[in-house]
Design a protein around this motif. Structure first.
Motif, PDB file in Angstrom:
ATOM      1  N   HIS A   1      -5.156   1.986  -1.584  1.00  0.00           N
ATOM      2  CA  HIS A   1      -6.155   0.986  -1.204  1.00  0.00           C
ATOM      3  C   HIS A   1      -7.263   1.516  -0.305  1.00  0.00           C
ATOM      4  O   HIS A   1      -8.355   0.938  -0.267  1.00  0.00           O
ATOM      5  CB  HIS A   1      -5.475  -0.186  -0.475  1.00  0.00           C
ATOM      6  CG  HIS A   1      -4.537  -0.970  -1.337  1.00  0.00           C
ATOM      7  ND1 HIS A   1      -3.328  -0.471  -1.779  1.00  0.00           N
ATOM      8  CD2 HIS A   1      -4.634  -2.228  -1.845  1.00  0.00           C
ATOM      9  CE1 HIS A   1      -2.719  -1.389  -2.518  1.00  0.00           C
ATOM     10  NE2 HIS A   1      -3.484  -2.458  -2.567  1.00  0.00           N
TER      11      HIS A   1
ATOM     12  N   GLU B   1       0.849  -1.193   0.000  1.00  0.00           N
ATOM     13  CA  GLU B   1       0.000   0.000   0.000  1.00  0.00           C
ATOM     14  C   GLU B   1       0.885   1.244   0.000  1.00  0.00           C
ATOM     15  O   GLU B   1       1.886   1.306   0.710  1.00  0.00           O
ATOM     16  CB  GLU B   1      -0.901   0.001   1.235  1.00  0.00           C
ATOM     17  CG  GLU B   1      -1.902   1.154   1.267  1.00  0.00           C
ATOM     18  CD  GLU B   1      -2.778   1.117   2.506  1.00  0.00           C
ATOM     19  OE1 GLU B   1      -3.825   1.776   2.516  1.00  0.00           O
ATOM     20  OE2 GLU B   1      -2.395   0.438   3.484  1.00  0.00           O
TER      21      GLU B   1
ATOM     22  N   TRP C   1      -5.830  -1.195  -6.107  1.00  0.00           N
ATOM     23  CA  TRP C   1      -6.044  -2.149  -5.015  1.00  0.00           C
ATOM     24  C   TRP C   1      -6.416  -3.538  -5.520  1.00  0.00           C
ATOM     25  O   TRP C   1      -6.238  -4.528  -4.827  1.00  0.00           O
ATOM     26  CB  TRP C   1      -7.129  -1.617  -4.074  1.00  0.00           C
ATOM     27  CG  TRP C   1      -8.515  -1.567  -4.668  1.00  0.00           C
ATOM     28  CD1 TRP C   1      -9.415  -2.586  -4.731  1.00  0.00           C
ATOM     29  CD2 TRP C   1      -9.139  -0.443  -5.293  1.00  0.00           C
ATOM     30  NE1 TRP C   1     -10.562  -2.170  -5.348  1.00  0.00           N
ATOM     31  CE2 TRP C   1     -10.425  -0.850  -5.697  1.00  0.00           C
ATOM     32  CE3 TRP C   1      -8.743   0.852  -5.536  1.00  0.00           C
ATOM     33  CZ2 TRP C   1     -11.320   0.006  -6.332  1.00  0.00           C
ATOM     34  CZ3 TRP C   1      -9.637   1.704  -6.164  1.00  0.00           C
ATOM     35  CH2 TRP C   1     -10.898   1.289  -6.547  1.00  0.00           C
TER      36      TRP C   1
END
Length: 399
Positions: free
Chosen positions: A45, A15, A131
């Protein structure tokens, strides 16, 4: 708001932080959430929000929960907003600040602007859907690996900033401790010097020299070469008066009370610079000096004008003056208009004639203030003008 869950604020593996913006308030639908103003963070994300004062209060929502979003322009007394419409909360949702909500959308209210760039970056992330390509690792690792993860997380960054701030405070405290010791030594030497037989004087003088060098080195390490420019002189006024923090809306609220406190602080800050400049400064010059000294806590022109208008009602030694041309200046109450006119007349008489630029060089004033002084002397009948292609030139009025 019932879609948000509590989080520790650390970025997961894979992330990446995209953008963050301070001064954002959350709305549960059209109602203010039971949370204070905070920082909103957008990652690849998740959408995260953290309280500005209590960093442990942090919530998040996956970007996959977002259906669509739209901008809402700012209005009178209203900040610009981004309205985010969300999917229903899943049944296995983790705990969050809200268990139930009658709204299916949230609003991000941007108190300190920044909504345009945030909206653009959010649009990019929702279009790319990163994501889906790089799913995060859900369990938080432990051991040395966890320490490395924390180091790149948001909390890790803030921890480093906090450590740097503490180190700076420590260095400043040490410098002022040295300064206090130096002042003590000066006092001791004054008394010791009354006794010629006391050989302790030379030791005290030596310590004074060493402490002086220590202070000088610390300042140079932090600021580079010290020069005698107006910024350093003005900040020295603040340090000598012991002003720790500038007056802000956060500390003194808004409205009249804020302007009263600001006017009192300006009265203390500006007296020495005004005396250096002959008792008068253009408001634009005051604006630059004050904001340079305040650092990040900048004043708006409107707040500065409102505070200056209160000088006389608060019986401060300054006042705001507006010339016929509309030029606004701050001047000392003790500043004599008769002396100002006499000075203009004397200088023009000595030189035969002067332009505003020439008069400004003679007195070390800005051209704007020099011109206003000459115009004032002309208005009182002491000077006359010659306005030609070469510019505006003033002569003694012999009639």
């Amino acid at each position: 708001m019932d879609r948000f869950v509590w989080t520790n604020g650390l970025l997961e593996m894979n992330e990446t932080l995209v953008i963050q913006q301070r001064g954002v308030r959350l709305y549960d639908g059209e109602e203010k959430a039971k949370l204070d103003v905070g920082v909103v963070l957008l990652s690849t994300h998740r959408l995260l929000w953290r309280d500005q004062k209590n960093h442990e209060c942090c919530i998040c929502i996956p970007l996959s929960q977002i259906i669509f979003f739209e901008e809402q322009a700012a209005g009178i007394g209203k900040s610009a907003k981004i309205v985010i419409h969300l999917h229903p909360a899943p049944e296995n949702k983790e705990p969050g600040p809200y268990q139930h909500s009658k709204y299916s959308f949230i609003e991000l209210s941007f108190k300190e602007h920044g909504q345009i760039e945030f909206y653009r970056r959010l649009t990019e992330e929702m279009t790319q859907k990163r994501w889906e390509n790089t799913p995060v690792s859900q369990p938080i690792p432990t051991g040395p690996k966890a320490e490395r993860t924390r180091a790149v997380g948001i909390v890790g960054i803030e921890r480093k900033l906090e450590e740097k701030r503490k180190e700076t405070d420590k260095n400043i405290s040490e410098a002022f401790e040295d300064l206090s010791k130096l002042m003590e030594k000066v006092t001791m030497v004054k008394f010791i010097s009354l006794d010629p037989a006391n050989h302790y004087l030379s030791l005290q003088a030596k310590e004074m020299v060493e402490l002086s060098k220590s202070i000088a080195n610390k300042i140079k390490d932090k600021q580079g070469d010290i020069t005698e420019d107006e910024t350093i002189r003005f900040k020295s006024y603040l340090l000598s008066m012991g002003i720790a923090n500038p007056v802000t809306r956060e500390t003194h609220g808004s409205g009249t009370q804020y302007h009263i406190q600001l006017a009192k602080q300006l009265g203390d800050m500006l007296q020495a610079p005004l005396e250096e400049r002959g008792g008068m400064m253009a408001l634009t010059e005051v604006y630059c000096l004050v904001n340079r000294a305040r650092g990040m806590e900048l004043l708006s022109p409107e707040d500065l004008v409102n505070a200056c208008k209160m000088f006389e009602s608060l019986k401060l030694p300054l006042r705001l003056r507006v010339f016929d041309s509309g030029v606004m200046v701050v001047q000392l109450q003790s500043h004599s208009e008769e002396e100002m006119i006499a000075s203009a007349l004397d200088n023009v008489s000595d030189k035969g004639s002067l332009t505003a630029e020439e008069f400004a060089k003679l007195l070390g004033l800005s051209v704007l203030l020099a011109k206003e002084r000459l115009l004032l002397a002309e208005k009182m009948g002491h000077l006359c003008r010659d306005d030609s292609v070469e510019g505006l030139r003033f002569y003694p009025n012999l009639f």
